[in-house]
Design an enzyme around this catalytic site. Structure first.
Site, mmCIF file in Angstrom:
data_model
loop_
_atom_site.group_PDB
_atom_site.id
_atom_site.type_symbol
_atom_site.label_atom_id
_atom_site.label_comp_id
_atom_site.label_asym_id
_atom_site.label_seq_id
_atom_site.Cartn_x
_atom_site.Cartn_y
_atom_site.Cartn_z
ATOM 1 N N ASP A 163 0.865 -1.180 0.000
ATOM 2 C CA ASP A 163 0.000 0.000 0.000
ATOM 3 C C ASP A 163 0.904 1.233 0.000
ATOM 4 O OD1 ASP A 163 -1.707 -2.168 0.686
ATOM 5 O OD2 ASP A 163 -3.087 -0.810 1.709
ATOM 6 N N LYS A 231 -6.933 3.331 -3.560
ATOM 7 C CA LYS A 231 -7.322 3.369 -2.147
ATOM 8 C C LYS A 231 -7.536 4.814 -1.713
ATOM 9 C CE LYS A 231 -5.358 2.084 2.379
ATOM 10 N NZ LYS A 231 -4.232 1.380 3.042
ATOM 11 N N LYS A 267 -10.294 0.255 -2.593
ATOM 12 C CA LYS A 267 -10.214 0.064 -1.144
ATOM 13 C C LYS A 267 -10.502 1.371 -0.423
ATOM 14 C CE LYS A 267 -6.998 -1.212 2.586
ATOM 15 N NZ LYS A 267 -5.625 -1.701 2.916
#
Length: 331
Positions: A163, A231, A267
């Site tokens: 991430d 995300k 996400k």
């Protein structure tokens, strides 16, 4: 378990290659991003609010709760993290409800790079992925060689997913090609010697991007650069995931898939704490992208406290009684 980057079909690869001119230079990328349709803020917020009123009952609700549990990236990202805390979190991820072994496992355990090996060992062959934040999370204020070293260290330690955070300063300054090249470089750093690669989730920190138009632009930028997931947030700022922003990102993924044939995951992270909230997000996914995205392969929740509420609601559905927070483990 090893994860490989999706192998695009010939048609998708060709359609994606046909967009190479969009990223040929800074001018072309700027023209493309600023040529995207402007976001109707009122319409976006109204649709997100409308989708949030949908009601899910009985067996459908039970299914949705289990689905949401299976989509959680159970997360601990604190300076006080210890190996013991990470091992305990992994145990909870494998068996979220020790009193009911039918409860599904979570999708991943998300930790800092120095805790990846601990998580990997604790999870063993459970099938739960290890995700690691990298690239000077959460601010992203570091030189590119440092960010790439951070990423490679996490991958070498066994991370299945990375991430990364974008350079918001560069994006807001209009240095789109710098952000594009950085995402590409991190994507390359996710590769392993055996040809497999960690999946790359690109964090925008949408609460700092100022406008919905910027959210749409950065979504396309990241997907063009090779993001496997986009995300919303780090969970470390005042404004994190919101329904309108997540809906906008889902629409960008839909339009990107229509244009290129390439599927990208989404996400939302930060601030999603209740079952009611989680179910609203699942409705948005279903209505915007459809069933192919209703799996942990393509949709995740970045959360920790959410899991406990899902478990309490799950217990209520099965027993008819609301157990309360004393009946679930505290992270």
């Amino acid at each position: 378990m090893p994860i490989t980057v999706p192998a695009y079909g010939k048609e998708a690869a060709g359609r994606l290659a046909s967009m190479a001119d969009v990223t040929a230079d800074d001018g072309a990328l700027r023209r493309f991003l600023h040529g995207l349709p402007g976001v109707d803020a009122v319409g976006l917020e109204a649709r997100a609010a409308t989708l949030g009123t949908r009601s899910i009952k009985t067996t459908a609700k039970a299914y949705a709760i289990d689905l949401a549990i299976s989509m959680i990236d159970l997360t601990t990202l604190e300076g006080a993290d210890t190996p013991g805390k990470v091992r305990a979190l992994c145990a909870k991820g494998v068996h979220p409800d020790p009193t009911d072994r039918t409860a599904p496992k979570v999708a991943a355990i998300c930790v800092y790079p120095d805790m990846v090996a601990t998580a990997k060992e604790a999870l063993g062959d459970s099938g739960i992925h290890v995700a690691s934040v990298a690239t000077a999370f959460p601010a992203g204020r570091a030189a590119l060689p440092v960010k790439l070293a951070d990423t490679r260290d996490a991958v070498a330690a066994g991370a299945d997913e990375i991430d990364m955070v974008i350079d918001r300063g560069a994006f807001l300054s209009g240095r789109y090609m710098d952000v594009f090249e950085e995402i590409k470089a991190v994507k390359e750093a996710c590769a392993r010697p055996d040809g497999s690669a960690a999946h790359l989730k690109v964090i925008f920190e949408t609460g700092e991007l100022q406008t919905y138009d910027n959210v749409r632009r950065v979504s396309w930028l990241a997907m063009l650069a090779g993001a496997d997931f986009i995300k919303t947030s780090t969970g470390k700022v005042a404004v994190n995931a919101t329904p309108p922003v997540t809906l906008l990102m889902l629409e960008a993924v839909r339009d990107f898939h229509t244009t290129t044939g390439v599927q990208v995951g989404v996400k939302p992270a930060g601030g999603i704490r209740t079952t009611k909230d989680a179910l609203k997000y699942l409705v948005m996914v279903n209505e915007t992208l459809g069933e192919p995205w209703l799996t942990a392969d393509w949709f995740r929740f970045g959360a920790s406290s959410l899991l406990n509420d899902l478990l309490m609601q799950r217990q209520k559905l099965s027993t008819g009684r609301y157990s309360g927070p004393d009946y679930v483990t505290v992270d």
